[in-house]
Motif scaffolding. Structure first.
Motif, short mmCIF file in Angstrom:
data_model
loop_
_atom_site.label_atom_id
_atom_site.label_comp_id
_atom_site.label_asym_id
_atom_site.label_seq_id
_atom_site.Cartn_x
_atom_site.Cartn_y
_atom_site.Cartn_z
N LEU A 1 45.48 63.84 -25.49
CA LEU A 1 44.43 63.07 -26.18
C LEU A 1 44.96 61.79 -26.83
N LEU A 2 46.26 61.75 -27.13
CA LEU A 2 46.78 60.61 -27.90
C LEU A 2 46.57 59.27 -27.18
N PRO A 3 46.85 59.16 -25.87
CA PRO A 3 46.55 57.88 -25.21
C PRO A 3 45.07 57.52 -25.28
N VAL A 4 44.21 58.53 -25.18
CA VAL A 4 42.76 58.27 -25.26
C VAL A 4 42.43 57.73 -26.65
N VAL A 5 42.99 58.38 -27.68
CA VAL A 5 42.72 57.96 -29.06
C VAL A 5 43.21 56.53 -29.29
N MET A 6 44.43 56.26 -28.82
CA MET A 6 44.98 54.90 -28.97
C MET A 6 44.05 53.89 -28.30
N ALA A 7 43.60 54.23 -27.10
CA ALA A 7 42.74 53.30 -26.35
C ALA A 7 41.39 53.11 -27.05
N VAL A 8 40.86 54.19 -27.59
CA VAL A 8 39.56 54.10 -28.27
C VAL A 8 39.68 53.20 -29.51
N ILE A 9 40.81 53.29 -30.21
CA ILE A 9 40.98 52.49 -31.43
C ILE A 9 41.34 51.05 -31.10
N LEU A 10 42.27 50.87 -30.18
CA LEU A 10 42.78 49.52 -29.93
C LEU A 10 42.02 48.79 -28.83
N GLY A 11 41.19 49.52 -28.07
CA GLY A 11 40.47 48.91 -26.94
C GLY A 11 39.66 47.67 -27.30
N PRO A 12 38.80 47.72 -28.34
CA PRO A 12 38.01 46.54 -28.68
C PRO A 12 38.88 45.32 -29.01
N LEU A 13 39.97 45.55 -29.75
CA LEU A 13 40.87 44.44 -30.10
C LEU A 13 41.54 43.90 -28.84
N PHE A 14 41.92 44.80 -27.96
CA PHE A 14 42.57 44.40 -26.71
C PHE A 14 41.64 43.51 -25.88
N GLU A 15 40.38 43.94 -25.76
CA GLU A 15 39.42 43.15 -24.97
C GLU A 15 39.18 41.78 -25.60
N GLN A 16 39.07 41.79 -26.93
CA GLN A 16 38.85 40.54 -27.65
C GLN A 16 40.01 39.56 -27.41
N GLN A 17 41.24 40.07 -27.52
CA GLN A 17 42.42 39.21 -27.35
C GLN A 17 42.55 38.72 -25.91
N ILE A 18 42.17 39.56 -24.97
CA ILE A 18 42.22 39.15 -23.56
C ILE A 18 41.21 38.02 -23.32
N ALA A 19 40.03 38.15 -23.96
CA ALA A 19 39.02 37.09 -23.82
C ALA A 19 39.54 35.77 -24.38
N VAL A 20 40.20 35.83 -25.55
CA VAL A 20 40.77 34.61 -26.16
C VAL A 20 41.86 34.05 -25.25
N LEU A 21 42.69 34.94 -24.73
CA LEU A 21 43.79 34.53 -23.85
C LEU A 21 43.24 33.81 -22.61
N ASN A 22 42.15 34.36 -22.08
CA ASN A 22 41.52 33.78 -20.89
C ASN A 22 41.04 32.36 -21.13
N THR A 23 40.47 32.14 -22.31
CA THR A 23 39.91 30.81 -22.57
C THR A 23 40.97 29.82 -23.04
N SER A 24 42.05 30.32 -23.65
CA SER A 24 43.05 29.41 -24.23
C SER A 24 44.18 29.05 -23.28
N TYR A 25 44.44 29.91 -22.32
CA TYR A 25 45.59 29.66 -21.43
C TYR A 25 45.11 29.64 -19.99
N SER A 26 45.58 28.63 -19.27
CA SER A 26 45.06 28.48 -17.91
C SER A 26 45.97 29.17 -16.87
N SER A 27 47.24 29.41 -17.23
CA SER A 27 48.11 30.04 -16.22
C SER A 27 49.05 31.07 -16.87
N VAL A 28 49.58 31.94 -16.03
CA VAL A 28 50.51 32.97 -16.51
C VAL A 28 51.79 32.30 -17.02
#
Lengths: 497, 163
Positions: A431-458
């Motif tokens: 359950l621990l990976p699920v719990v980690m994902a449930v807690i950190l998932g929204p922040l992860f998605e938010q940061q990925i969205a910011v990353l997408n808009t702020s950086y054009s390449s890897v």
């Protein structure tokens, strides 16, 4: 910092410290009830308090719960929480030799010292880590979150593939709710209550409390295998004063081990005493017989467990990353009070955080004295029948969940989470990976969205050294685990404490 | 156990597919993240199914609490099932009968089912707990639990005492 200290010694704070520790010890002492369960059940009660008092009380329940497990471990050889397995080896051997009060008092002192040393580490390390994390942009945050997921996935005893799978299922589940990119409802199936996603605390109560009620109910139907309580022995104070000062290096070694492992996600209070115990056996020069009532063994176990609890607060507060189930519930409690764990929390609310840290230190001092003089009287809880526990854990889980937002929908979410937790355990998915994902998932998605808009390449992202280090370490750890195959032998299976 | 694992993973795949179908309707960049997760979960499900098929002849080793739950048999399993049904029904019954009556009955039945053979003692303890918590919810915690006839009477009684 001074203001935080003054806040931590007000009468409300002291009441929260004392109350939390006593509640925690009672919860921990009862086999079947865990510290995580205690924290989760008392989160709704913190609504009646200010955030700092609420956090101090939950900190007390966490520390007290972890120590409380050693009471039943020593007196009846049944660890109250899985963290106390090593304590039961040495502590119960002492009890059988007629030194039960000494074993209990030594466990209390060791637990208290471990907690105090960890609290000092928390007071000084967390601000450093927080100010470092303030310079993080979205690449660093994304890399840090990937690192946190990886460390949990890699460190757990369960197969790597199922840990990864659990993590992604958790991430998918928390996409239900409002989309952070365009702000429209997503995967809500027309259910208005789902617009804000699942209530985190309701989910955690389902994972850690209600599922435990079902297990307790089953255990209550089986014949009781509870051992005989060994309680005899003379007053331990003289021997305690003689022994403790001679074991300074054991205390320091175990505390450093505990804090270090606490900072790492996935290595919680269950695994830590085994590592600390092994280290103590390796470095101890006293020719003690480990496993037969060794004083150093008991000290190493108890000190490292408490230090681990403190250590887990460092990434929790400074980065918003929970290292264990109990830390995850802490995050849920903070969010309920409108606080977002992470570096900004330290920057915006330093007094609150320092109050909590000082409170954590003081409650450990209180736990030390309470443990020495009164822990043995908590042994009465060992007599509470399991059917009573099962029934009241169930009713408190439901009422506690309802009280979060006065909303019956949350209760059904909690029941769903319970079924989910039992289902995934039956599938042998931790359950621990699920719990980690449930807690950190929204922040992860938010940061990925910011990353997408702020950086054009890897390439641009790879110019950020901190992000590169986190990603490189994550890849190395995954590679190492893949090459090594299955995991740490001789370690206990990951269980909640 | 193999069938259980197979059905479970198929259910997870179905859940991911439903979300994937909905994610297709999300416009532009906003669909990328959920669609990626759906794809990974579907791939993971396929891998887990393949693993389950490959291991179907191996004996299943369950550890921890779930092993006890799965190993429950006969009357044990029946009483456990009744315990679960009771507490799943409890939130629904709260709306129908109110807090005091539902909580008293639920606790008493739960205690009786799991081992307390003196039903009157179970009822008395349950009633005392319910009334104490009803009062606490009204006067200290301010939690508006669903009210029935008894709850309304208690509210008006407390109101009369306070005024």
């Amino acid at each position: 910092m001074l203001e935080g200290f003054l806040n931590a010694i007000t009468y409300q704070s002291v009441a929260a410290e004392i109350g939390g520790v006593i509640i925690g010890i009672i919860f921990g002492a009862i086999p079947g009830l865990t510290a995580t369960l205690g924290i989760a059940l008392f989160v709704p009660v913190t609504f009646l308090m200010s955030p700092e008092h609420g956090m101090i009380m939950l900190g007390g329940i966490y520390s007290g719960g972890i120590f409380g497990g050693s009471i039943s471990a020593i007196l009846i050889n049944i660890p109250g929480t899985p963290a106390s397995i090593v304590t039961s080896w040495e502590g119960h051997a002492m009890a059988r030799a007629g030194k039960a009060p000494f074993a209990l008092a030594l466990a209390a002192v060791s637990s208290g010292i471990g907690g105090i040393l960890a609290a000092i580490a928390v007071l000084f390390l967390t601000p450093i880590l927080s100010s470092f994390a303030l310079s993080f942009g979205s690449p660093e945050y994304c890399a840090l979150l990937i690192f946190s997921f990886t460390i949990v996935i890699v460190m757990l005893e369960t197969p790597l593939a199922s840990n990864l799978f659990g993590c992604f299922v958790g991430l998918l589940i928390v996409t239900i709710g409002i989309d952070p990119v365009i702000g429209t409802p997503r995967f809500t199936f027309g259910v208005v209550e789902l617009y804000s996603g699942f209530n985190l605390v309701a989910v955690l109560i389902g994972f850690f409390c209600m599922s435990q009620a079902v297990v307790l109910a089953l255990n209550s139907l089986k014949p009781d295998k509870g051992g005989e309580i060994i309680f005899d022995g003379k007053r331990p104070y003289g021997e305690l004063l003689r022994v403790v000062p001679t074991r300074i290096f054991t205390y320091l070694r175990s505390a450093v081990t505990g804090v270090f492992l606490g900072i790492l996600p996935a290595l919680g209070p269950v695994e830590t005493p085994f590592i600390s115990y092994a280290l103590e056996k390796r470095f101890n020069k006293r020719n003690e017989k480990f496993g037969k009532g060794s004083i150093s063994g008991l000290i190493a176990s108890e000190t490292s467990i408490s230090a681990n609890v403190g250590g887990s607060l460092i990434p929790l507060i400074s980065l918003g990353i929970p290292g264990s189930g109990a830390a995850a519930v802490f995050i849920g409690a903070l969010t309920l009070h409108g606080l977002q764990p992470g570096p900004m929390l330290f920057a915006n609310q330093p007094t609150l955080i320092y109050s909590f840290f000082w409170g954590f230190l003081i409650l450990n001092i209180f736990m030390l004295f309470f443990g020495v003089f009164a822990a043995r009287y908590c042994a009465f809880v060992l007599k509470i029948p399991k059917f009573v526990l099962a029934t009241f854990v169930a009713v408190f889980s439901i009422l506690g969940t309802f009280a979060i937002q006065n909303n019956m929908f949350d209760v059904f979410v909690m029941l769903g989470a319970t079924a989910f937790a039992l289902w995934f355990q039956a599938l042998r998915i931790s359950l621990l990976p699920v719990v980690m994902a449930v807690i950190l998932g929204p922040l992860f998605e938010q940061q990925i969205a910011v990353l997408n808009t702020s950086y054009s390449s890897v390439g641009e992202v790879l110019q950020r050294p901190v992000a590169v280090v986190f990603l490189a370490v994550s890849v190395l750890m995954l590679g190492f685990r893949l090459v090594r195959g299955t995991s740490r032998r001789g370690m206990p299976e990951q269980t909640e404490v | 156990m193999f069938v259980f694992r197979l059905v479970s993973f198929l259910l997870i795949a179905a859940f991911a597919l439903v979300l994937g179908e909905q994610a297709m309707g999300i416009s532009g960049m906003a669909s990328t993240y959920p669609l990626t997760l759906v794809t990974v979960v579907l791939a993971g499900t396929l891998y887990m199914i393949a693993t389950a098929v490959a291991q179907r002849r191996e004996p299943t080793v369950l550890t921890g609490d779930v092993s006890h739950l799965v190993a429950a048999t006969g009357p044990e399993r029946l009483r456990l099932f009744a315990f679960v049904i009771l507490w799943v029904a409890y939130p629904w019954l709260l709306g129908l009968l109110g807090f005091i009556v539902t909580t008293t009955l639920a606790i008493a039945v739960s205690l009786y089912m799991l081992g307390q053979k003196r039903i009157l003692l179970a009822l008395a303890c349950a009633a005392a707990f319910s009334v104490v918590f009803a009062v606490l919810f009204m006067t200290v915690f301010y939690v508006p639990v669903p009210a029935g006839v008894l709850d309304d009477w208690l509210t008006s009684f407390i109101f009369r005492l306070q005024s």
